[in-house]
Write a protein that holds these residues in place. Structure first.
Motif, PDB file in Angstrom:
ATOM      1  N   UNK A   1     -10.973  -1.231  -0.511  1.00 56.05           N
ATOM      2  CA  UNK A   1     -11.070   0.094  -1.104  1.00 56.05           C
ATOM      3  C   UNK A   1      -9.805   0.911  -0.981  1.00 56.05           C
ATOM      4  N   UNK A   2      -8.655   0.246  -0.791  1.00 54.37           N
ATOM      5  CA  UNK A   2      -7.405   0.956  -0.533  1.00 54.37           C
ATOM      6  C   UNK A   2      -6.582   1.211  -1.789  1.00 54.37           C
ATOM      7  N   UNK A   3      -6.851   0.448  -2.840  1.00 58.59           N
ATOM      8  CA  UNK A   3      -6.176   0.657  -4.118  1.00 58.59           C
ATOM      9  C   UNK A   3      -7.044   0.058  -5.221  1.00 58.59           C
ATOM     10  N   UNK A   4      -6.615   0.265  -6.446  1.00 59.53           N
ATOM     11  CA  UNK A   4      -7.346  -0.288  -7.590  1.00 59.53           C
ATOM     12  C   UNK A   4      -6.423  -1.224  -8.358  1.00 59.53           C
ATOM     13  N   UNK A   5      -6.817  -2.477  -8.442  1.00 60.15           N
ATOM     14  CA  UNK A   5      -6.026  -3.461  -9.167  1.00 60.15           C
ATOM     15  C   UNK A   5      -6.271  -3.300 -10.661  1.00 60.15           C
ATOM     16  N   UNK A   6      -5.204  -3.318 -11.427  1.00 65.09           N
ATOM     17  CA  UNK A   6      -5.326  -3.231 -12.869  1.00 65.09           C
ATOM     18  C   UNK A   6      -4.411  -4.262 -13.505  1.00 65.09           C
ATOM     19  N   UNK A   7      -4.523  -4.445 -14.781  1.00 65.08           N
ATOM     20  CA  UNK A   7      -3.749  -5.489 -15.453  1.00 65.08           C
ATOM     21  C   UNK A   7      -2.248  -5.241 -15.273  1.00 65.08           C
ATOM     22  N   UNK A   8      -1.584  -6.200 -14.647  1.00 64.09           N
ATOM     23  CA  UNK A   8      -0.140  -6.117 -14.466  1.00 64.09           C
ATOM     24  C   UNK A   8       0.311  -5.331 -13.260  1.00 64.09           C
ATOM     25  N   UNK A   9      -0.621  -4.873 -12.415  1.00 64.30           N
ATOM     26  CA  UNK A   9      -0.196  -4.115 -11.253  1.00 64.30           C
ATOM     27  C   UNK A   9      -1.347  -3.493 -10.484  1.00 64.30           C
ATOM     28  N   UNK A  10      -1.074  -2.348  -9.869  1.00 69.57           N
ATOM     29  CA  UNK A  10      -2.091  -1.667  -9.068  1.00 69.57           C
ATOM     30  C   UNK A  10      -1.839  -0.170  -9.086  1.00 69.57           C
ATOM     31  N   UNK A  11      -2.894   0.591  -8.827  1.00 70.60           N
ATOM     32  CA  UNK A  11      -2.780   2.048  -8.817  1.00 70.60           C
ATOM     33  C   UNK A  11      -3.605   2.644  -7.689  1.00 70.60           C
ATOM     34  N   UNK A  12      -3.209   3.813  -7.234  1.00 68.40           N
ATOM     35  CA  UNK A  12      -3.968   4.544  -6.224  1.00 68.40           C
ATOM     36  C   UNK A  12      -4.868   5.579  -6.865  1.00 68.40           C
TER      37      UNK A  12
ATOM     38  N   UNK B   1       0.831  -1.208   0.000  1.00 71.71           N
ATOM     39  CA  UNK B   1       0.000   0.000   0.000  1.00 71.71           C
ATOM     40  C   UNK B   1       0.863   1.254   0.000  1.00 71.71           C
ATOM     41  N   UNK B   2       1.922   1.258   0.794  1.00 76.84           N
ATOM     42  CA  UNK B   2       2.821   2.419   0.850  1.00 76.84           C
ATOM     43  C   UNK B   2       3.493   2.657  -0.493  1.00 76.84           C
ATOM     44  N   UNK B   3       3.908   1.580  -1.149  1.00 71.94           N
ATOM     45  CA  UNK B   3       4.566   1.703  -2.452  1.00 71.94           C
ATOM     46  C   UNK B   3       3.600   2.230  -3.503  1.00 71.94           C
ATOM     47  N   UNK B   4       2.370   1.732  -3.496  1.00 67.55           N
ATOM     48  CA  UNK B   4       1.382   2.182  -4.477  1.00 67.55           C
ATOM     49  C   UNK B   4       1.032   3.645  -4.248  1.00 67.55           C
ATOM     50  N   UNK B   5       0.868   4.035  -2.992  1.00 67.85           N
ATOM     51  CA  UNK B   5       0.491   5.418  -2.701  1.00 67.85           C
ATOM     52  C   UNK B   5       1.614   6.399  -3.029  1.00 67.85           C
ATOM     53  N   UNK B   6       2.855   5.991  -2.798  1.00 70.68           N
ATOM     54  CA  UNK B   6       3.973   6.902  -3.066  1.00 70.68           C
ATOM     55  C   UNK B   6       4.303   6.992  -4.554  1.00 70.68           C
ATOM     56  N   UNK B   7       4.114   5.882  -5.280  1.00 70.47           N
ATOM     57  CA  UNK B   7       4.450   5.847  -6.703  1.00 70.47           C
ATOM     58  C   UNK B   7       3.232   5.963  -7.618  1.00 70.47           C
ATOM     59  N   UNK B   8       2.026   5.961  -7.024  1.00 68.73           N
ATOM     60  CA  UNK B   8       0.742   6.058  -7.726  1.00 68.73           C
ATOM     61  C   UNK B   8       0.397   4.785  -8.501  1.00 68.73           C
ATOM     62  N   UNK B   9       1.331   4.263  -9.276  1.00 73.55           N
ATOM     63  CA  UNK B   9       1.111   3.023 -10.013  1.00 73.55           C
ATOM     64  C   UNK B   9       2.352   2.142  -9.899  1.00 73.55           C
ATOM     65  N   UNK B  10       2.141   0.858  -9.563  1.00 71.32           N
ATOM     66  CA  UNK B  10       3.251  -0.081  -9.385  1.00 71.32           C
ATOM     67  C   UNK B  10       2.944  -1.368 -10.141  1.00 71.32           C
ATOM     68  N   UNK B  11       3.946  -1.904 -10.835  1.00 69.98           N
ATOM     69  CA  UNK B  11       3.786  -3.142 -11.578  1.00 69.98           C
ATOM     70  C   UNK B  11       3.882  -4.361 -10.653  1.00 69.98           C
ATOM     71  N   UNK B  12       3.130  -5.400 -10.987  1.00 68.22           N
ATOM     72  CA  UNK B  12       3.078  -6.603 -10.167  1.00 68.22           C
ATOM     73  C   UNK B  12       4.458  -7.256 -10.050  1.00 68.22           C
ATOM     74  N   UNK B  13       5.195  -7.347 -11.154  1.00 68.03           N
ATOM     75  CA  UNK B  13       6.519  -7.976 -11.130  1.00 68.03           C
ATOM     76  C   UNK B  13       7.467  -7.229 -10.207  1.00 68.03           C
TER      77      UNK B  13
END
Length: 274
Positions: free
Chosen positions: A69-80, A33-45
């Motif tokens: 409801x803490x992030x949004x999962x998308x293809x290949x990763x996640x985004x805030x 969660x911290x990584x997604x929030x700081x980078x906005x979008x993070x790849x799954x790999x």
């Protein structure tokens, strides 16, 4: 001596193994969660490599965090970032355009007179008004926002009324039938609110429960003020809850692009650039 050295070597090896113990599941999810929030979008790999776990483990963690409801999962990763159906969680939104929101809040707070009753919605922009409300004598603040409650609960000059209802940690606020019924029995001089998106002079939000609360807040107030960052004119959300013409005061930051300014003026929308 050989035995002593061997023992020392084994102890060091055991110590290294202990230091490389995998983190607990909830700790791992907090790091995601911290990584997604700081980078906005993070790849799954990238998440799998950084955390030293399998892609399947990351998939499961993302599913759980999305269900909260803490992030949004998308293809290949996640985004805030928000979408038509997903609003970013409260913590992420509170850190976005923070300085701009403070300026909007300061301008809006100048409308509040001593002895008045006002309503605040659960937006992170109106939350910023709390710093200024503490300096206004004898006011009543009605809100469905737990964050507003936490900010103003120790203020001696504020009579605080919290609606109650179904609590959402994503929004740090209350909604639902209890909340709406409480608002229907109250009246305020001003309501201050924001929106997730502005499309063709109409205001939108992703959550239908929040939409119902916003309509209830508007119905219970004599006058209505809207606080918008210019970013809201470039985002999208699912459900309409109001039109810009329904508001007595509209505050927008000065980064609003020229084309949007002209469109608002052509539509005879009265707005203040802050």
């Amino acid at each position: 001596m050989a035995k002593s050295k061997a023992k020392t070597s084994l102890e060091e090896e055991h110590s290294d193994a202990d230091s490389k113990q995998p983190m607990k599941a909830e700790e791992r999810r907090q790091q995601i969660l911290s990584m997604v929030q700081s980078q906005k979008t993070v790849q799954l790999d990238h998440l799998a490599k950084e955390l030293g776990v399998s892609r399947m483990t990351v998939h499961r963690d993302l599913d759980l965090l999305e269900s909260r409801g803490l992030l949004r999962k998308e293809r290949g990763g996640a985004t805030a970032e928000s979408s038509l159906l997903f609003e970013s969680n409260f913590h992420f939104r509170s850190q976005t355009d923070e300085s701009i929101k403070k300026e909007l809040a300061q301008a809006a707070a100048e409308l509040v007179e001593p002895g008045s009753a006002i309503m605040l919605d659960d937006s992170t922009t109106t939350l910023m008004m709390c710093d200024h409300l503490e300096q206004i004598e004898n006011i009543t603040v009605i809100t469905n926002s737990l964050a507003v409650c936490e900010r103003l609960r120790g203020s001696s000059n504020v009579q605080l009324i919290v609606t109650g209802g179904n609590y959402s940690d994503t929004h740090k606020s209350f909604s639902g039938l209890i909340c709406e019924q409480a608002l229907s029995q109250l009246r305020s001089d001003w309501v201050f609110m924001s929106a997730s998106s502005v499309i063709d002079n109409r205001l939108f939000h992703q959550d239908q429960e929040i939409v119902r609360v916003k309509r209830a807040l508007m119905a219970a107030s004599e006058r209505k003020a809207l606080l918008l960052t210019s970013r809201k004119f470039k985002t999208r959300a699912l459900t309409q809850f109001a039109d810009l013409t329904e508001f007595d005061k509209v505050f927008i930051d000065r980064q609003l692009d020229e084309a949007t300014k002209q469109r608002l003026n052509h539509s005879r929308i009265d707005f203040d650039l802050v």
